[in-house]
Design a protein around this motif. Sequence first.
Motif, PDB file in Angstrom:
ATOM      1  N   ILE A  65      12.097  68.885 -17.061  1.00 39.07           N
ATOM      2  CA  ILE A  65      11.429  67.547 -16.724  1.00 39.07           C
ATOM      3  C   ILE A  65      11.879  66.540 -17.991  1.00 39.07           C
ATOM      4  CG2 ILE A  65       9.033  66.615 -17.634  1.00 39.07           C
ATOM      5  CD1 ILE A  65       7.808  69.245 -16.644  1.00 39.07           C
ATOM      6  N   SER A  66      12.057  67.226 -18.987  1.00 41.15           N
ATOM      7  CA  SER A  66      12.750  66.162 -20.087  1.00 41.15           C
ATOM      8  C   SER A  66      14.261  65.698 -19.853  1.00 41.15           C
ATOM      9  CB  SER A  66      13.091  67.252 -21.333  1.00 41.15           C
ATOM     10  OG  SER A  66      13.733  66.344 -22.191  1.00 41.15           O
ATOM     11  N   ALA A  67      15.034  66.447 -19.184  1.00 37.66           N
ATOM     12  CA  ALA A  67      16.290  66.139 -18.554  1.00 37.66           C
ATOM     13  C   ALA A  67      16.311  64.992 -17.631  1.00 37.66           C
ATOM     14  CB  ALA A  67      17.094  67.251 -18.149  1.00 37.66           C
ATOM     15  N   SER A  68      15.138  65.098 -16.632  1.00 40.85           N
ATOM     16  CA  SER A  68      14.845  64.364 -15.514  1.00 40.85           C
ATOM     17  C   SER A  68      14.378  63.105 -15.880  1.00 40.85           C
ATOM     18  CB  SER A  68      13.777  64.951 -14.548  1.00 40.85           C
ATOM     19  OG  SER A  68      13.402  64.163 -13.436  1.00 40.85           O
ATOM     20  N   LEU A  69      13.389  62.948 -17.069  1.00 39.62           N
ATOM     21  CA  LEU A  69      12.872  61.783 -17.518  1.00 39.62           C
ATOM     22  C   LEU A  69      13.921  61.109 -18.335  1.00 39.62           C
ATOM     23  CD1 LEU A  69       9.406  63.161 -18.900  1.00 39.62           C
ATOM     24  CD2 LEU A  69       9.735  61.465 -17.070  1.00 39.62           C
ATOM     25  N   LEU A  70      14.882  61.800 -18.960  1.00 41.92           N
ATOM     26  CA  LEU A  70      15.988  60.920 -19.630  1.00 41.92           C
ATOM     27  C   LEU A  70      16.822  60.394 -18.482  1.00 41.92           C
ATOM     28  CD1 LEU A  70      16.699  63.576 -22.244  1.00 41.92           C
ATOM     29  CD2 LEU A  70      15.988  61.251 -22.837  1.00 41.92           C
ATOM     30  N   ARG A  71      17.017  61.167 -17.533  1.00 40.85           N
ATOM     31  CA  ARG A  71      17.804  60.130 -16.331  1.00 40.85           C
ATOM     32  C   ARG A  71      17.305  58.845 -15.951  1.00 40.85           C
ATOM     33  NH1 ARG A  71      19.302  65.261 -12.366  1.00 40.85           N
ATOM     34  NH2 ARG A  71      20.921  64.002 -11.070  1.00 40.85           N
ATOM     35  N   LEU A  72      16.087  58.957 -15.871  1.00 42.84           N
ATOM     36  CA  LEU A  72      15.124  57.884 -15.397  1.00 42.84           C
ATOM     37  C   LEU A  72      15.063  56.722 -16.557  1.00 42.84           C
ATOM     38  CD1 LEU A  72      12.328  59.435 -13.713  1.00 42.84           C
ATOM     39  CD2 LEU A  72      14.184  58.499 -12.757  1.00 42.84           C
ATOM     40  N   ALA A  78      17.580  56.369 -18.762  1.00 44.47           N
ATOM     41  CA  ALA A  78      18.914  55.945 -18.890  1.00 44.47           C
ATOM     42  C   ALA A  78      19.159  54.776 -17.994  1.00 44.47           C
ATOM     43  CB  ALA A  78      20.070  57.129 -18.736  1.00 44.47           C
ATOM     44  N   LYS A  79      18.610  54.905 -16.948  1.00 45.04           N
ATOM     45  CA  LYS A  79      18.500  53.754 -15.552  1.00 45.04           C
ATOM     46  C   LYS A  79      17.716  52.794 -16.050  1.00 45.04           C
ATOM     47  CE  LYS A  79      18.331  56.821 -12.305  1.00 45.04           C
ATOM     48  NZ  LYS A  79      18.043  57.355 -10.930  1.00 45.04           N
ATOM     49  N   GLY A  80      16.944  52.671 -17.346  1.00 45.97           N
ATOM     50  CA  GLY A  80      15.796  51.696 -17.506  1.00 45.97           C
ATOM     51  C   GLY A  80      14.731  51.621 -16.905  1.00 45.97           C
ATOM     52  N   GLN A  81      14.528  52.723 -15.923  1.00 47.05           N
ATOM     53  CA  GLN A  81      13.257  52.957 -15.135  1.00 47.05           C
ATOM     54  C   GLN A  81      12.100  53.576 -16.121  1.00 47.05           C
ATOM     55  OE1 GLN A  81      14.010  55.218 -11.670  1.00 47.05           O
ATOM     56  NE2 GLN A  81      15.661  53.907 -10.953  1.00 47.05           N
ATOM     57  N   LEU A  82      12.417  53.798 -17.284  1.00 49.16           N
ATOM     58  CA  LEU A  82      11.432  54.373 -18.347  1.00 49.16           C
ATOM     59  C   LEU A  82      11.664  54.113 -19.746  1.00 49.16           C
ATOM     60  CD1 LEU A  82       9.172  56.650 -17.465  1.00 49.16           C
ATOM     61  CD2 LEU A  82      10.863  58.223 -18.572  1.00 49.16           C
ATOM     62  N   SER A  83      10.774  53.572 -20.443  1.00 51.31           N
ATOM     63  CA  SER A  83      11.110  53.292 -22.034  1.00 51.31           C
ATOM     64  C   SER A  83      11.012  54.541 -22.761  1.00 51.31           C
ATOM     65  CB  SER A  83      10.118  52.294 -22.453  1.00 51.31           C
ATOM     66  OG  SER A  83       8.696  53.037 -22.581  1.00 51.31           O
ATOM     67  N   GLN A  84      11.637  54.608 -23.940  1.00 50.86           N
ATOM     68  CA  GLN A  84      11.675  55.521 -24.614  1.00 50.86           C
ATOM     69  C   GLN A  84      10.171  55.989 -25.177  1.00 50.86           C
ATOM     70  OE1 GLN A  84      14.210  57.510 -25.482  1.00 50.86           O
ATOM     71  NE2 GLN A  84      13.319  58.809 -27.179  1.00 50.86           N
ATOM     72  N   ALA A  85       9.284  55.071 -25.319  1.00 51.31           N
ATOM     73  CA  ALA A  85       7.719  55.485 -25.522  1.00 51.31           C
ATOM     74  C   ALA A  85       7.350  56.201 -24.490  1.00 51.31           C
ATOM     75  CB  ALA A  85       7.238  54.109 -26.008  1.00 51.31           C
ATOM     76  N   ALA A  86       7.534  55.704 -23.027  1.00 43.61           N
ATOM     77  CA  ALA A  86       6.822  56.369 -22.038  1.00 43.61           C
ATOM     78  C   ALA A  86       7.517  57.647 -21.752  1.00 43.61           C
ATOM     79  CB  ALA A  86       7.223  55.468 -20.704  1.00 43.61           C
ATOM     80  N   TYR A  87       8.638  57.847 -22.142  1.00 36.56           N
ATOM     81  CA  TYR A  87       9.500  59.402 -22.000  1.00 36.56           C
ATOM     82  C   TYR A  87       8.842  60.200 -23.022  1.00 36.56           C
ATOM     83  CZ  TYR A  87      12.300  62.869 -23.689  1.00 36.56           C
ATOM     84  OH  TYR A  87      12.997  64.197 -24.068  1.00 36.56           O
ATOM     85  N   GLU A  88       8.366  59.695 -24.142  1.00 36.00           N
ATOM     86  CA  GLU A  88       7.761  60.462 -25.193  1.00 36.00           C
ATOM     87  C   GLU A  88       6.387  60.722 -24.941  1.00 36.00           C
ATOM     88  OE1 GLU A  88       8.475  58.541 -29.023  1.00 36.00           O
ATOM     89  OE2 GLU A  88      10.717  59.004 -28.824  1.00 36.00           O
ATOM     90  N   ASP A  89       5.651  59.569 -24.409  1.00 42.28           N
ATOM     91  CA  ASP A  89       4.324  60.121 -24.058  1.00 42.28           C
ATOM     92  C   ASP A  89       4.285  60.787 -22.929  1.00 42.28           C
ATOM     93  OD1 ASP A  89       3.423  58.128 -25.921  1.00 42.28           O
ATOM     94  OD2 ASP A  89       3.137  56.517 -24.709  1.00 42.28           O
ATOM     95  N   SER A  90       4.943  60.760 -21.831  1.00 38.05           N
ATOM     96  CA  SER A  90       4.852  61.708 -20.742  1.00 38.05           C
ATOM     97  C   SER A  90       5.124  62.931 -21.141  1.00 38.05           C
ATOM     98  CB  SER A  90       6.121  61.309 -19.775  1.00 38.05           C
ATOM     99  OG  SER A  90       5.828  60.019 -19.319  1.00 38.05           O
ATOM    100  N   ILE A  91       6.076  63.470 -22.251  1.00 39.62           N
ATOM    101  CA  ILE A  91       6.225  64.919 -22.360  1.00 39.62           C
ATOM    102  C   ILE A  91       5.087  65.263 -23.302  1.00 39.62           C
ATOM    103  CG2 ILE A  91       7.765  66.141 -24.251  1.00 39.62           C
ATOM    104  CD1 ILE A  91       9.434  65.860 -21.658  1.00 39.62           C
ATOM    105  N   LYS A  92       4.377  64.476 -24.131  1.00 38.85           N
ATOM    106  CA  LYS A  92       3.323  64.901 -24.767  1.00 38.85           C
ATOM    107  C   LYS A  92       2.023  65.260 -23.936  1.00 38.85           C
ATOM    108  CE  LYS A  92       4.040  62.032 -28.819  1.00 38.85           C
ATOM    109  NZ  LYS A  92       3.957  60.601 -29.239  1.00 38.85           N
ATOM    110  N   ARG A  93       2.125  64.392 -22.877  1.00 34.14           N
ATOM    111  CA  ARG A  93       0.704  64.779 -22.025  1.00 34.14           C
ATOM    112  C   ARG A  93       0.787  66.177 -21.241  1.00 34.14           C
ATOM    113  NH1 ARG A  93       2.033  59.480 -19.880  1.00 34.14           N
ATOM    114  NH2 ARG A  93       0.880  58.174 -21.212  1.00 34.14           N
TER     115      ARG A  93
END
Length: 295
Positions: A50-57, A59-74
């Motif tokens: 999940i972490s690798a997949s969110l990071l791919r998104l 990297a393409k600007g489809q997700l901010s760093q904050a949204a990545y961290e929030d998603s993982i925390k949820r």
Amino acid sequence: MATASEIAAVGVIGAGQMGSGIAQLAAAAGCAVLLLDADPTALSRAVASISASLLRLAAKGQLSQAAYEDSIKRIRCVSTVQDLRDADLVIEAIVENEDVKKKLFVELDKITKSSAILASNTSSISITRLASSTKRPSQVIGMHFFNPPPIMKLIEIIRGADTTDEVFAAVKSFSERLGKSVICSQDYPGFIVNRILMPMINEAFWALYTGVATKEHIDTGMKLGTNHPMGPLQLADFIGLDVCLSVLRVLHSGLGDNKYSPCPLLVQYVDAGRLGKKRGLGVYSYGQKSSSVKP
Ligand code: 3HC
């Protein structure tokens, strides 16, 4: 019964490829996710993927760093069905075996709150039969995701015989909240997509089995000749040959037509443990020694 906007906590059962992708989607849509698997190794693999997949998104600007961290925390990993007692929606993505799924639905029915919706990501098993193992068949529904769930744009929703309009509406808008397009199927073997896709994959196996062409030519033919992203044999490896065989058996027994009878080569590969990409060997080899099964 929870409406789509009230679905705040989602239980996902099974931390394989599909379950982890579904958990990722629900977390990215702002839900608290309980990802359940009895195998701790599967859970750690799921969190890493999940972490690798969110990071791919990201990297393409489809997700901010904050949204990545929030998603993982949820996402919270859990190991027992009891941990899902507060979920508004539970989506199971466990093994494609009707008895195993029914047992799980019986347990979920006892443990989850009475308003919870119970969904199955089954590829082909009857939602009506799964629902009938519970005391809330009106709140049981099929949510069929496609692999890889974070990328594929579709969710196929399957209404069981008793699924209410309210449950259907809630699951449809929840699916749209995940960013997916929705199609609705009645509860017949293979639903829409697998009813059409699996005979094509089976036919590709027949073509290989009867020596029409090599696997590479069959796949290249369908990729370049019909603009599919993957050829049917490569796609079968990607889905899992065991999953393809199980869907074909459901089609064959449920629709009673020999045209759905699985090709002997597919059966033999599965018998030999050549289950596709996840095992390193299927029609193609993924960095492992080939077995003695021909061709
Ligand atoms: N998370 C995030 N991003 C991902 C990802 C993931 N899990 N997997 C792939 N991607 C992204 C990549 O980053 C890449 O993005 P970019 O184009 O912006 O760089 C893009 O998706 C394409 O990925 P790749 O370059 O790694 O590889 P491909 O171009 O070969 O695409 C594929 C991979 C999307 C899987 C494509 O081959 C495909 O669409 N294949 C067909 C898949 C399919 O048909 N699935 C349905 C199977 S049926 C099913 O699931 C039902 C069941 O019941 C049987």
